[in-house]
Design an enzyme around this catalytic site. Structure first.
Site, PDB file in Angstrom:
ATOM      1  N   THR A  42      71.358  45.671  -3.346  1.00  0.00           N
ATOM      2  CA  THR A  42      70.123  45.057  -2.862  1.00  0.00           C
ATOM      3  C   THR A  42      69.040  46.090  -2.587  1.00  0.00           C
ATOM      4  O   THR A  42      67.996  45.769  -2.026  1.00  0.00           O
ATOM      5  CB  THR A  42      70.404  44.236  -1.585  1.00  0.00           C
ATOM      6  N   HIS A  46      72.399  53.617   2.534  1.00  0.00           N
ATOM      7  CA  HIS A  46      71.770  54.143   3.744  1.00  0.00           C
ATOM      8  C   HIS A  46      72.858  54.560   4.732  1.00  0.00           C
ATOM      9  O   HIS A  46      74.051  54.453   4.440  1.00  0.00           O
ATOM     10  CB  HIS A  46      70.828  53.108   4.359  1.00  0.00           C
ATOM     11  N   HIS A  69      76.121  52.798   5.595  1.00  0.00           N
ATOM     12  CA  HIS A  69      77.256  52.806   4.672  1.00  0.00           C
ATOM     13  C   HIS A  69      78.166  54.014   4.867  1.00  0.00           C
ATOM     14  O   HIS A  69      79.225  54.100   4.234  1.00  0.00           O
ATOM     15  CB  HIS A  69      76.746  52.810   3.221  1.00  0.00           C
ATOM     16  N   LYS A 128      71.761  37.395   8.518  1.00  0.00           N
ATOM     17  CA  LYS A 128      70.384  37.417   8.053  1.00  0.00           C
ATOM     18  C   LYS A 128      69.708  36.119   8.472  1.00  0.00           C
ATOM     19  O   LYS A 128      70.270  35.036   8.325  1.00  0.00           O
ATOM     20  CB  LYS A 128      70.324  37.567   6.521  1.00  0.00           C
ATOM     21  N   ARG A 181      67.661  36.023   1.186  1.00  0.00           N
ATOM     22  CA  ARG A 181      67.180  37.249   0.551  1.00  0.00           C
ATOM     23  C   ARG A 181      66.351  36.916  -0.689  1.00  0.00           C
ATOM     24  O   ARG A 181      66.535  35.881  -1.317  1.00  0.00           O
ATOM     25  CB  ARG A 181      68.366  38.143   0.143  1.00  0.00           C
ATOM     26  N   GLN A 187      82.843  36.683  -2.890  1.00  0.00           N
ATOM     27  CA  GLN A 187      83.429  37.914  -2.355  1.00  0.00           C
ATOM     28  C   GLN A 187      84.941  37.753  -2.182  1.00  0.00           C
ATOM     29  O   GLN A 187      85.701  38.704  -2.401  1.00  0.00           O
ATOM     30  CB  GLN A 187      82.787  38.310  -1.027  1.00  0.00           C
ATOM     31  N   ASP A 223      80.547  43.268  10.199  1.00  0.00           N
ATOM     32  CA  ASP A 223      79.878  42.027   9.816  1.00  0.00           C
ATOM     33  C   ASP A 223      80.536  41.367   8.598  1.00  0.00           C
ATOM     34  O   ASP A 223      80.149  40.272   8.197  1.00  0.00           O
ATOM     35  CB  ASP A 223      78.394  42.282   9.549  1.00  0.00           C
ATOM     36  N   LYS A 239      71.509  46.707  13.772  1.00  0.00           N
ATOM     37  CA  LYS A 239      72.244  47.558  12.838  1.00  0.00           C
ATOM     38  C   LYS A 239      71.295  48.164  11.810  1.00  0.00           C
ATOM     39  O   LYS A 239      70.209  47.648  11.555  1.00  0.00           O
ATOM     40  CB  LYS A 239      73.351  46.768  12.143  1.00  0.00           C
ATOM     41  N   LYS A 261      69.388  47.718   4.905  1.00  0.00           N
ATOM     42  CA  LYS A 261      68.433  48.116   3.884  1.00  0.00           C
ATOM     43  C   LYS A 261      67.096  47.414   4.033  1.00  0.00           C
ATOM     44  O   LYS A 261      66.076  47.902   3.595  1.00  0.00           O
ATOM     45  CB  LYS A 261      69.021  47.824   2.506  1.00  0.00           C
ATOM     46  N   THR A 262      67.098  46.218   4.642  1.00  0.00           N
ATOM     47  CA  THR A 262      65.859  45.468   4.731  1.00  0.00           C
ATOM     48  C   THR A 262      65.226  45.560   6.107  1.00  0.00           C
ATOM     49  O   THR A 262      64.248  44.911   6.384  1.00  0.00           O
ATOM     50  CB  THR A 262      66.110  43.983   4.399  1.00  0.00           C
TER      51      THR A 262
END
Length: 428
Positions: A46, A51, A54, A88, A92, A184, A205, A240, A243-244
């Site tokens: 994504t 970052h 990870h 979220k 997305r 997943q 998460d 947390k 990335k966004t």
């Protein structure tokens, strides 16, 4: 990164405050005692970089690899098209497949810094789940996967409930995102069947997704597999690192410079730094305790400096670490009058800088030109709040003009906003 030796990996992760949750701990412990296993961790594509959020899963995989286990990285080319709804507030944005493919290549290169891809039987492997999902038709999906998932159970999962009960999100959750959990879960089942993977690693998460995968494998293949989640890295505001989100610290040196990366760790609060030393480094407890006892006030011997050196080197390498250390030394540890022309030339190449003609600019104009302020109005406010420095001297006059006295070696002026934001002006 880590020395290879026989250890109780589960206890190691617990002692380092990495382990958050684990399924069937005793059973997994007995398996790890007897044999080497294949394990995996997934990252969705994504963004074009990983970052610092990870790092803990990657460090965990490295601990396993150093004990002879085989780590598999699953990069979610398919699941990235949908987007993980976990925690979220909104759906997305859709990412084109060609963009995802580009990001796959970039992130694959980043991973070379953290895992060994050429060490024999337990060499790390990178897999893209788009390879199996692109061949799957909807009837197979519904018949072979969907039949094992029950709506009432899925509605009880935290990440689903939060989206459906969030007042700011009137639409709730789309079927596309709702199905992410199935995809997943099937990833785990596919890797178990085709690569003998028996353990999934993920951030805390990801617990709901991991449990779903474990249940699916039990139903389809009647096999026992396991899951481990790691503690998340939390920002000062309690959220947390994602990335966004704002203030993301990227592993890509073009998105977050090695100097800024180094500075992030250097500014770790005292209340957090020893936990970070424990989580992010391989220093033994005795060494960390010794650092804590010394409580060294000398900047380059502080716990923060040791942490920053360690993580910057494993992420960016020795060369970029040395550059980051030198920039830090010049900007924070030395007086500006002691800097040589070579020092300024070095800074010009390695920190934010602008070229200006040798004419009269007000400080207000300079702040806007250097992008340290978005407008003249905000530049005025910043200057009047005593937050702007020219060559380490506080300047509170918005109409201040840089005379030759403020131009080191006739070409350089160091502009600073607040304590840490710099821009070097080169007068042409």
């Amino acid at each position: 990164m880590f020395k290879k030796k026989t250890i109780d990996i589960i206890k190691k992760l617990e002692d380092r405050n990495i382990l958050y949750q684990i399924t069937n701990k005793n059973k997994l412990y007995k398996i790890l005692e007897k044999k080497k296993i294949n394990l995996y961790c997934g990252f969705d594509l994504t963004a074009d970089s990983l970052h610092i959020g990870h790092l803990i899963p990657l460090i965990t995989l490295k601990y396993f690899q150093n004990l002879g286990h085989k780590p598999i990285i699953l990069l979610g080319g398919a699941t990235s098209l949908i987007g993980d709804p976990s925690f979220k507030l909104q759906e997305r944005k859709i990412i084109p497949i060609n963009t995802i493919n580009k990001w796959f290549k970039k992130i694959s290169l980043q991973l070379q810094n953290f895992l060994d891809f050429n060490c024999g039987i337990n060499s790390a492997v990178i897999i893209n789940n788009y390879e199996w999902f692109k061949k799957m038709d909807i009837l197979f999906f519904l018949n072979k996967i969907g039949r094992y998932f029950y709506i009432n159970q899925m509605l009880n999962k935290d990440f689903i409930k939060k989206r459906m009960t969030n007042e700011k999100n009137i639409q709730g959750i789309s079927f596309t995102e709702f199905s992410y959990n199935l995809l997943q879960s099937y990833d785990f089942a596919y890797l178990n069947k085709n690569f003998d993977v028996i353990l999934q690693i993920g951030g805390s998460d990801q617990w709901g997704h991991i449990i779903s995968g474990i249940d699916l494998i039990k139903k389809i293949y009647q096999k026992k597999v396991f899951g481990i989640t790691t503690n998340l890295v939390i920002k000062n505001d309690g959220t947390k690192f994602g990335k966004t989100e704002n203030q993301t610290i990227w592993l890509d040196e073009k998105k977050t410079s090695p100097y800024d990366f180094f500075q992030f760790w250097l500014n770790t609060p005292d209340s957090t730094v020893f936990n970070f030393l424990n989580m992010f480094t391989n220093y033994e407890k005795k060494i960390i305790d010794d650092i804590k006892k010394k409580n060294n006030k000398i900047k380059t011997d502080s716990a923060q400096y040791i942490l920053a050196k360690y993580i910057t080197q494993i992420t960016h390498g020795k060369k970029l670490l040395l550059i980051s250390q030198k920039i830090t030394s010049l900007l924070f540890f030395q007086k500006i009058d002691n800097l040589s022309q070579n020092d300024f030339n070095f800074l010009l190449k390695n920190i934010n800088s602008i070229n200006l003609e040798k004419k009269d600019y007000t400080l207000q104009d300079i702040l806007v030109l250097s992008k340290l302020a978005p407008s003249r109005t905000q530049a005025f406010t910043i200057i009047k709040s005593n937050a702007v420095y020219i060559n380490s001297k506080n300047i509170s006059d918005p109409l201040f003009i840089c005379t030759n006295n403020y131009k080191k070696f006739n070409h350089f002026t160091l502009l600073r906003k607040g304590k840490k934001t710099f821009c070097l002006i080169f007068w042409k």
